[in-house]
Scaffold this active site. Structure first.
Site, short mmCIF file in Angstrom:
data_model
loop_
_atom_site.label_atom_id
_atom_site.label_comp_id
_atom_site.label_asym_id
_atom_site.label_seq_id
_atom_site.Cartn_x
_atom_site.Cartn_y
_atom_site.Cartn_z
N GLU A 56 1.18 -1.02 -0.34
CA GLU A 56 -0.33 0.12 0.25
C GLU A 56 0.44 1.82 -0.08
O GLU A 56 0.36 2.57 0.07
CB GLU A 56 -1.55 -0.02 1.39
CG GLU A 56 -2.06 -0.96 1.11
CD GLU A 56 -3.35 -1.22 2.31
OE1 GLU A 56 -2.77 -0.63 3.54
OE2 GLU A 56 -4.12 -1.89 2.20
N GLU B 94 7.02 -22.30 7.73
CA GLU B 94 8.03 -21.19 8.57
C GLU B 94 9.12 -21.86 9.52
O GLU B 94 9.79 -21.11 10.58
CB GLU B 94 7.07 -20.73 9.92
CG GLU B 94 5.93 -21.28 10.89
CD GLU B 94 5.32 -21.36 11.89
OE1 GLU B 94 5.19 -21.69 12.61
OE2 GLU B 94 4.13 -20.67 10.84
#
Length: 269
Positions: free
Chosen positions: A81, A112
């Site tokens: 953004e 992960e």
């Protein structure tokens, strides 16, 4: 100091399946209300990290977010953004997630847990000591993130983190840790809830305060935003009309000619 995963502790609520929709929503909302106060307690830590981000970016460095699961996705959202909001290059703020782009939409099993891949992902982006890397992990125990930050520390790359447990391995690895202690989740262990909200609030603060410090806002307006849809074009026209005291028709023509609100303001005669 001992390390306790408050994000994994039992919810204060039980028999959720017996609650009405109204009860569920009220109780979730009551828990959510506590998050901004937890963030407030971390403001001194957030300020220190923001100062370092500004310093690095002013010298030509980049900001990296690295995480797994919800934490990784939140970093990617914040990074993605920045270009449309502030008109900065896509490579200035980079979000990395364990499992790569596939993991943005679908969980990648055991991604992960890799202690090598985080640093490899950073290397693919030509990481250097000009940059700053922020690890995001609600638990503060994600191997992908911790190992990446350890390698950064070895290479004299400034590291920060956002976690939701006190004195976690991640906090002890990062040079500039942020700890937002939100307590047990409404659903035990579901750290996409309060912990995720806390991380989003902190990310908003880090990127927004940084971009303002870098001069990407005039007054309170996004004068460098990308005019990538009709809503943003209309917003730009209104900004120009207000700033220059001209009508919307003239503002529209100027925006089309100069390509951004800032350029139009600077070239107004």
């Amino acid at each position: 100091m001992t390390f306790t995963k408050t994000t994994e502790q039992d919810s204060k609520y039980n028999h959720l399946e017996n609650m009405s929709i109204s009860e569920l929503l009220i109780n979730i909302n009551n828990e959510d209300k506590t998050v901004p106060f937890a963030v407030e307690k971390a403001l001194p830590q957030i300020e220190k990290l923001t100062q370092k981000i500004v310093e690095k970016l002013k010298k030509g460095g980049r900001l990296f977010y690295i995480g797994a699961g919800t934490s990784g996705r939140l970093g990617i959202v914040d990074a993605s953004e920045c270009p449309p909001t502030f008109g900065v290059p896509h490579e200035l703020v980079v979000g990395l997630i364990a499992g790569g782009d596939t993991a943005i939409r679908k969980a990648v099993e055991f991604a992960e847990d890799s202690k090598e891949q985080g640093w490899l992902d950073l290397q693919e982006n030509n990481i250097s000591d000009k940059d700053i890397v922020i690890g995001i992990a609600a638990s503060g125990t994600t191997p992908y993130v911790i190992a990446a930050l350890e390698k950064c520390n070895e290479k004299n790359i400034i590291t920060g983190c956002i976690s939701c447990n006190k004195n976690s391995p991640l906090s002890n690895t990062a040079q500039l840790p942020i700890e937002v202690i939100v307590g047990p989740e409404f659903i035990t262990g579901s750290s996409r809830m309060k912990a995720g909200t806390a991380q989003k609030l902190v990310l908003n603060m880090l990127s927004t305060a940084t971009m303002i410090q870098l001069g990407k806002i005039k007054g309170n307006k996004m004068v460098d935003m990308q005019l990538s849809n009709n809503k943003l074009v209309e917003r730009g026209e209104k900004m120009l009309a207000q700033e220059l005291n001209i009508d919307l028709k003239k503002a529209s023509k100027m925006l089309e000619e100069f390509g951004s609100v800032r350029n139009a303001i600077q070239n107004y005669k």
